[in-house]
Motif scaffolding. Structure first.
Motif, mmCIF file in Angstrom:
data_model
loop_
_atom_site.group_PDB
_atom_site.id
_atom_site.type_symbol
_atom_site.label_atom_id
_atom_site.label_comp_id
_atom_site.label_asym_id
_atom_site.label_seq_id
_atom_site.Cartn_x
_atom_site.Cartn_y
_atom_site.Cartn_z
ATOM 1 N N GLN A 98 -11.482 4.538 -3.214
ATOM 2 C CA GLN A 98 -11.124 3.351 -2.437
ATOM 3 C C GLN A 98 -10.050 3.667 -1.390
ATOM 4 O O GLN A 98 -9.338 2.761 -0.939
ATOM 5 N N CYS A 99 -9.924 4.924 -1.016
ATOM 6 C CA CYS A 99 -8.958 5.329 0.004
ATOM 7 C C CYS A 99 -9.182 4.504 1.267
ATOM 8 O O CYS A 99 -10.304 4.366 1.743
ATOM 9 N N ARG A 100 -8.108 3.941 1.810
ATOM 10 C CA ARG A 100 -8.197 3.053 2.977
ATOM 11 C C ARG A 100 -8.270 3.804 4.309
ATOM 12 O O ARG A 100 -8.867 3.331 5.253
ATOM 13 N N ASP A 101 -7.594 4.955 4.381
ATOM 14 C CA ASP A 101 -7.568 5.714 5.628
ATOM 15 C C ASP A 101 -7.217 7.157 5.304
ATOM 16 O O ASP A 101 -6.571 7.447 4.288
ATOM 17 N N PHE A 102 -7.642 8.055 6.184
ATOM 18 C CA PHE A 102 -7.424 9.483 5.982
ATOM 19 C C PHE A 102 -7.333 10.160 7.334
ATOM 20 O O PHE A 102 -8.122 9.873 8.233
ATOM 21 N N LYS A 103 -6.349 11.048 7.471
ATOM 22 C CA LYS A 103 -6.210 11.857 8.679
ATOM 23 C C LYS A 103 -5.885 13.282 8.258
ATOM 24 O O LYS A 103 -5.195 13.500 7.258
ATOM 25 N N LYS A 104 -6.362 14.237 9.050
ATOM 26 C CA LYS A 104 -6.010 15.633 8.809
ATOM 27 C C LYS A 104 -5.864 16.347 10.133
ATOM 28 O O LYS A 104 -6.454 15.947 11.137
ATOM 29 N N ARG A 105 -5.053 17.366 10.129
ATOM 30 C CA ARG A 105 -4.908 18.227 11.305
ATOM 31 C C ARG A 105 -4.278 19.528 10.851
ATOM 32 O O ARG A 105 -3.613 19.599 9.825
ATOM 33 N N GLY A 106 -4.506 20.553 11.616
ATOM 34 C CA GLY A 106 -3.910 21.834 11.269
ATOM 35 C C GLY A 106 -4.351 22.914 12.231
ATOM 36 O O GLY A 106 -5.361 22.782 12.932
ATOM 37 N N ILE A 107 -3.560 23.942 12.257
ATOM 38 C CA ILE A 107 -3.865 25.109 13.074
ATOM 39 C C ILE A 107 -3.181 26.315 12.429
ATOM 40 O O ILE A 107 -2.091 26.187 11.853
ATOM 41 N N TRP A 108 -3.863 27.403 12.509
ATOM 42 C CA TRP A 108 -3.362 28.681 12.019
ATOM 43 C C TRP A 108 -2.971 28.594 10.553
ATOM 44 O O TRP A 108 -3.838 28.461 9.713
ATOM 45 N N THR A 114 3.658 1.541 3.026
ATOM 46 C CA THR A 114 3.295 1.225 4.406
ATOM 47 C C THR A 114 1.941 0.523 4.431
ATOM 48 O O THR A 114 1.164 0.645 3.489
ATOM 49 N N GLU A 115 1.671 -0.167 5.507
ATOM 50 C CA GLU A 115 0.376 -0.833 5.676
ATOM 51 C C GLU A 115 -0.599 0.009 6.499
ATOM 52 O O GLU A 115 -1.799 -0.226 6.475
ATOM 53 N N THR A 116 -0.055 0.978 7.251
ATOM 54 C CA THR A 116 -0.884 1.860 8.078
ATOM 55 C C THR A 116 -0.314 3.274 8.029
ATOM 56 O O THR A 116 0.877 3.464 7.755
ATOM 57 N N LEU A 117 -1.145 4.231 8.337
ATOM 58 C CA LEU A 117 -0.658 5.609 8.396
ATOM 59 C C LEU A 117 0.242 5.778 9.611
ATOM 60 O O LEU A 117 -0.040 5.233 10.675
ATOM 61 N N MET A 142 0.827 -1.184 0.000
ATOM 62 C CA MET A 142 0.000 0.000 0.000
ATOM 63 C C MET A 142 0.872 1.248 0.000
ATOM 64 O O MET A 142 2.034 1.189 0.373
ATOM 65 N N LYS A 143 0.257 2.357 -0.382
ATOM 66 C CA LYS A 143 0.948 3.640 -0.455
ATOM 67 C C LYS A 143 0.255 4.657 0.440
ATOM 68 O O LYS A 143 -0.973 4.716 0.488
ATOM 69 N N ALA A 144 1.063 5.432 1.128
ATOM 70 C CA ALA A 144 0.539 6.542 1.930
ATOM 71 C C ALA A 144 1.160 7.831 1.413
ATOM 72 O O ALA A 144 2.355 7.873 1.110
ATOM 73 N N THR A 145 0.343 8.844 1.305
ATOM 74 C CA THR A 145 0.837 10.167 0.942
ATOM 75 C C THR A 145 0.630 11.091 2.133
ATOM 76 O O THR A 145 -0.451 11.138 2.715
ATOM 77 N N ILE A 146 1.704 11.801 2.478
ATOM 78 C CA ILE A 146 1.694 12.750 3.590
ATOM 79 C C ILE A 146 1.954 14.123 2.984
ATOM 80 O O ILE A 146 2.892 14.285 2.195
ATOM 81 N N THR A 147 1.128 15.084 3.354
ATOM 82 C CA THR A 147 1.246 16.423 2.784
ATOM 83 C C THR A 147 1.148 17.472 3.879
ATOM 84 O O THR A 147 0.363 17.329 4.812
ATOM 85 N N SER A 148 1.949 18.521 3.740
ATOM 86 C CA SER A 148 1.784 19.697 4.590
ATOM 87 C C SER A 148 1.626 20.902 3.680
ATOM 88 O O SER A 148 2.193 20.952 2.584
ATOM 89 N N ILE A 149 0.834 21.854 4.144
ATOM 90 C CA ILE A 149 0.661 23.107 3.419
ATOM 91 C C ILE A 149 0.820 24.243 4.417
ATOM 92 O O ILE A 149 0.236 24.215 5.496
ATOM 93 N N GLU A 150 1.668 25.175 4.057
ATOM 94 C CA GLU A 150 1.833 26.384 4.862
ATOM 95 C C GLU A 150 1.186 27.524 4.094
ATOM 96 O O GLU A 150 1.593 27.831 2.964
ATOM 97 N N LEU A 151 0.182 28.119 4.684
ATOM 98 C CA LEU A 151 -0.577 29.170 4.029
ATOM 99 C C LEU A 151 0.189 30.491 4.015
ATOM 100 O O LEU A 151 1.016 30.750 4.888
#
Length: 110
Positions: A34-44, A89-92, A1-10
């Protein structure tokens, strides 16, 4: 499986509203895949996402279509920097691990 991790600075805190609008459409698109898992977080002005896919093909189909493609094409209007990395990876990973991985990520600056 493949996981993509992204950050964005506004570019600034007021760009959060534009990001939120795009994010709602992207999440709708994501729920139809068919996305297996998704997480998000952010502040400011710093925000992160992680997605887990069965294959690189599914990941690319999502990234290069619909609301996600539209957001990528307009990202320079709201983002100062975007980092992204794809891993096998198999998990995030945990958020701490994800942030460490982003240190080695592809970086786009605007």
């Amino acid at each position: 499986m493949k996981a993509t991790i992204t950050s964005i600075e506004l570019k600034g805190p007021l760009k959060f509203f534009a990001l939120s609008s795009k994010a709602l459409n992207i999440i709708k698109q994501l729920k139809a895949t068919q996305c297996r898992d998704f997480k998000k977080r952010g502040i400011w002005t710093k925000h992160y996402t992680m997605t887990l896919w069965n294959s690189e093909m599914e990941l690319k189909e999502f990234a290069k279509s619909g609301a996600h493609l539209d957001a990528m094409q307009k990202s320079k209007q709201i983002a100062k920097e975007i980092r992204t990395i794809t891993i096998d990876t198999e998990t995030l990973p945990s958020w701490n691990e994800a942030k460490k991985l982003l240190e080695k990520a592809k970086v786009l600056t605007f």
